[in-house]
Design a protein around this motif. Sequence first.
Motif, PDB file in Angstrom:
ATOM      1  N   SER A 279      51.685   2.282  90.028  1.00 20.65           N
ATOM      2  CA  SER A 279      50.085   1.941  90.600  1.00 20.65           C
ATOM      3  C   SER A 279      49.782   2.998  91.779  1.00 20.65           C
ATOM      4  O   SER A 279      50.777   3.444  92.339  1.00 20.65           O
ATOM      5  CB  SER A 279      50.223   0.428  91.294  1.00 20.65           C
ATOM      6  OG  SER A 279      51.027   0.531  92.505  1.00 20.65           O
ATOM      7  N   THR A 280      48.777   2.911  92.241  1.00 20.70           N
ATOM      8  CA  THR A 280      48.312   3.804  93.278  1.00 20.70           C
ATOM      9  C   THR A 280      49.120   3.522  94.487  1.00 20.70           C
ATOM     10  O   THR A 280      49.607   4.604  95.390  1.00 20.70           O
ATOM     11  CB  THR A 280      46.881   3.800  93.519  1.00 20.70           C
ATOM     12  OG1 THR A 280      46.149   4.390  92.318  1.00 20.70           O
ATOM     13  CG2 THR A 280      46.452   4.665  94.709  1.00 20.70           C
TER      14      THR A 280
ATOM     15  N   HIS B 243      45.349  11.279  87.320  1.00 24.79           N
ATOM     16  CA  HIS B 243      45.078   9.829  87.020  1.00 24.79           C
ATOM     17  C   HIS B 243      44.052  10.257  86.161  1.00 24.79           C
ATOM     18  O   HIS B 243      43.034  10.997  86.124  1.00 24.79           O
ATOM     19  CB  HIS B 243      44.648   9.463  88.510  1.00 24.79           C
ATOM     20  CG  HIS B 243      44.773   7.812  88.483  1.00 24.79           C
ATOM     21  ND1 HIS B 243      43.839   6.928  87.768  1.00 24.79           N
ATOM     22  CD2 HIS B 243      45.574   6.905  88.907  1.00 24.79           C
ATOM     23  CE1 HIS B 243      44.223   5.745  87.710  1.00 24.79           C
ATOM     24  NE2 HIS B 243      45.166   5.606  88.434  1.00 24.79           N
TER      25      HIS B 243
ATOM     26  N   CYS C 114      41.434   8.139  86.188  1.00 30.19           N
ATOM     27  CA  CYS C 114      40.361   7.900  87.145  1.00 30.19           C
ATOM     28  C   CYS C 114      40.373   9.032  88.265  1.00 30.19           C
ATOM     29  O   CYS C 114      41.253   9.107  88.969  1.00 30.19           O
ATOM     30  CB  CYS C 114      40.524   6.406  88.024  1.00 30.19           C
ATOM     31  SG  CYS C 114      39.049   6.341  89.299  1.00 30.19           S
TER      32      CYS C 114
ATOM     33  N   GLU D 154      40.662   7.877  91.946  1.00 31.39           N
ATOM     34  CA  GLU D 154      42.091   7.403  92.265  1.00 31.39           C
ATOM     35  C   GLU D 154      42.743   8.663  92.506  1.00 31.39           C
ATOM     36  O   GLU D 154      43.551   8.899  93.494  1.00 31.39           O
ATOM     37  CB  GLU D 154      42.526   6.781  91.223  1.00 31.39           C
ATOM     38  CG  GLU D 154      41.864   5.317  90.894  1.00 31.39           C
ATOM     39  CD  GLU D 154      42.361   4.302  91.880  1.00 31.39           C
ATOM     40  OE1 GLU D 154      43.654   4.245  92.221  1.00 31.39           O
ATOM     41  OE2 GLU D 154      41.627   3.427  92.427  1.00 31.39           O
TER      42      GLU D 154
ATOM     43  N   GLU E 221      41.743   9.988  95.784  1.00 30.54           N
ATOM     44  CA  GLU E 221      42.445   8.954  97.143  1.00 30.54           C
ATOM     45  C   GLU E 221      43.929   9.566  97.157  1.00 30.54           C
ATOM     46  O   GLU E 221      44.445   9.586  98.436  1.00 30.54           O
ATOM     47  CB  GLU E 221      42.343   7.769  96.398  1.00 30.54           C
ATOM     48  CG  GLU E 221      42.881   6.758  97.617  1.00 30.54           C
ATOM     49  CD  GLU E 221      42.858   5.348  96.999  1.00 30.54           C
ATOM     50  OE1 GLU E 221      43.568   4.415  97.541  1.00 30.54           O
ATOM     51  OE2 GLU E 221      41.790   5.177  96.284  1.00 30.54           O
TER      52      GLU E 221
END
Length: 309
Positions: A62-63, A89, A91, A94, A97
């Motif tokens: 997970s992030t 990722h 996304c 994401e 980020e």
Amino acid sequence: MRPNASESRSSLRGLIAATYTPLDAQGRLRLGGIDPLTDHLVEQGIEGLYVCGSTGEGMSLSTAERKQIAERTVAAAAGRVPVIVQVGHNCVEEAAELAAHAAQAGADVVSATCPSYYPITSPDALVETMGRIAEAGGSLPFYYYHIPALTGSAIDIVEFLETAQSKIANLAGLKYTDTKLHEFQACQNVAGGSLDIVFGCDEMLLGALATGAKGAIGSTFNILAPLYREVIAAFEKSDFAAARRAQLQAVQIIRALQQYPFHAAMKQILSWQGFDCGPCRMPQRKLTDAERQSLQEVLSSRWPALGIQ
């Protein structure tokens, strides 16, 4: 594979370990395993840590978990070697980020694969996508992670670099994980050789050195760093027979490991060496008891220097 005075301070040089992510028996993150493994890799002569890539199961985390790993690895490295955080990722936001977080956490470099679910069909689209991620990393050097066997990307990587070098301000280079040495050489020639092209296929390190590689990122550097250092030392002394012998030994060990789920086998070896990394997370599978016994017998009989009893 040492930098000379004219090379950029952001260049990645020497053996850089693609680090494994320690998990517990249930597949949960075990951050405490990062510190001893980091110390061991530095002691073995590793000159950088590539975090949350294919080896580190970044795409299965997970992030939030990836942020924790980045923070803990930066702390464990304590400035001794550069930390490269892979943020790719599906996304893009994401990934951006994660790139921003890597900068805040004190990482030295950001790297990213391309999204792989919706195919990127042109170099311009790849430049735009990677540009968004690189920008989020601020002033950190950015390395695109080219691994077409896993991303399915069919983009001409040389064309991408030729376009990206003038459009992504902090583009420092490329992690080249493919087997086309002629293409690797062409990548090194882009922008007058000003980009840092780091090799990523362990079995072909010697060929990459002959084609101009100054740095390499690899999974098996976790367990075979002294052997790869022999390859490099022999090559630098022009003792090509010795370099070939050392490289062949690495090839033979990798061929043996490929008879098993590769990363699960690698994590098992690290555990036998005293660095418990646990199993791989789904969808990668664990070794069966029979595979574990077979692996132990093969390694202990053929390569006792690995310390597997």
